[in-house]
Design an enzyme around this catalytic site. Structure first.
Site, mmCIF file in Angstrom:
data_model
loop_
_atom_site.group_PDB
_atom_site.id
_atom_site.type_symbol
_atom_site.label_atom_id
_atom_site.label_comp_id
_atom_site.label_asym_id
_atom_site.label_seq_id
_atom_site.Cartn_x
_atom_site.Cartn_y
_atom_site.Cartn_z
ATOM 1 N N ASP A 8 -3.200 0.117 6.565
ATOM 2 C CA ASP A 8 -2.586 -0.923 7.387
ATOM 3 C C ASP A 8 -3.593 -1.344 8.451
ATOM 4 O O ASP A 8 -4.104 -0.503 9.205
ATOM 5 C CB ASP A 8 -1.314 -0.403 8.058
ATOM 6 C CG ASP A 8 -0.177 -0.221 7.059
ATOM 7 O OD1 ASP A 8 -0.403 -0.416 5.857
ATOM 8 O OD2 ASP A 8 0.937 0.126 7.497
ATOM 9 N N ASP A 129 11.297 -6.286 2.434
ATOM 10 C CA ASP A 129 11.421 -5.352 3.551
ATOM 11 C C ASP A 129 12.825 -5.478 4.115
ATOM 12 O O ASP A 129 13.290 -6.591 4.363
ATOM 13 C CB ASP A 129 10.397 -5.686 4.636
ATOM 14 C CG ASP A 129 8.987 -5.807 4.072
ATOM 15 O OD1 ASP A 129 8.639 -4.997 3.193
ATOM 16 O OD2 ASP A 129 8.241 -6.705 4.502
#
Length: 239
Positions: A8, A129
């Site tokens: 990330d 998500d």
């Protein structure tokens, strides 16, 4: 089941967020390409990259870091965050990315997902998500009334390569993935489903694999913390 180590990216560094909140970032390194090389050396089959700044900005922000990773490793990589138009999709695929992940745009412009999946077969995934079963967009900052399974089913005939399902409330929390919800989604659609969020032990990975319907799992913090040893996990999943 494929294990995807996660890198990330925030401000050019490798980080992990807690519950997707940018102000709750833990920095794990300032050389993402070197981290990618370590994961490759440990035997991973894929890499999962996220441009966190890009997810909020709606356009690529950590492009230099992503390009450095693509130059460093030979294993295929998928990238999400800030990819919201056909030009950006084409740009990333031309630079050697193996798969783009479309999240916000899957809710706001599903026709783009279909167009991209037709234009680039096997190279477009949908990132879903969710908090409490409802889809969140724009770097998880905005919640919608769209239900996870409804969104996934809407792409059944689109030719997308995978659905990456993240339970936001589990992400970065080291509390285990939402296996029940992920398995239910995988059984509801024919598109391969990749689990994300909370994968924190080898037992989590084995349980996901043993559902028999989950195609992959993404793990980040557990690999950086040493709670999962990548080489051992890959060997166990192949056994």
């Amino acid at each position: 089941m494929i294990l995807y180590p996660a890198i990330d990216l925030k401000d050019g560094q490798c980080v992990r967020l807690l519950h997707g909140e940018m102000d709750k970032a833990t920095v794990f390194g300032d050389d993402p390409a070197a981290q990618a090389a370590k994961f490759e050396a440990a035997g991973c089959d894929w890499l999962h990259l996220v441009d966190l700044n890009g997810a909020f900005a709606g356009e690529p922000v950590n492009a230099a870091a992503v390009e450095a990773i693509l130059k460093q490793v030979k294993v295929p990589a998928q990238l999400g965050g800030g990819i919201r138009d056909l030009g950006t999709i084409e740009m990333w695929l031309s630079k050697g990315l193996s798969r783009v992940i479309l999240g916000t745009v899957a809710v706001e412009n599903p026709d783009l997902v279909r167009e991209a999946a037709r234009a680039f077969p096997g190279k477009v995934a949908v990132g879903i998500d969710a908090r409490n079963g409802r889809v969140a967009t724009k770097g998880w900052a905005e919640e919608t009334d769209v239900m996870v399974t409804d969104l996934a089913k809407s792409f059944e005939d689109a030719g997308v390569a995978a659905i990456i399902y993240t339970d936001i409330l589990r992400d970065g929390a080291m509390k285990g993935p939402n296996i029940e919800a992920t398995e239910a989604l995988a059984r509801a659609v024919t598109i391969p489903v990749i689990a994300s969020g909370g994968v924190s032990t080898l037992a989590d990975l084995i349980t996901l694999r043993d559902t028999g319907v989950i195609a992959g799992a993404i793990s980040g913090r557990a690999l950086y913390d040493g709670a999962i040893v990548l080489g051992d996990a890959i060997a166990a999943l192949r056994a």
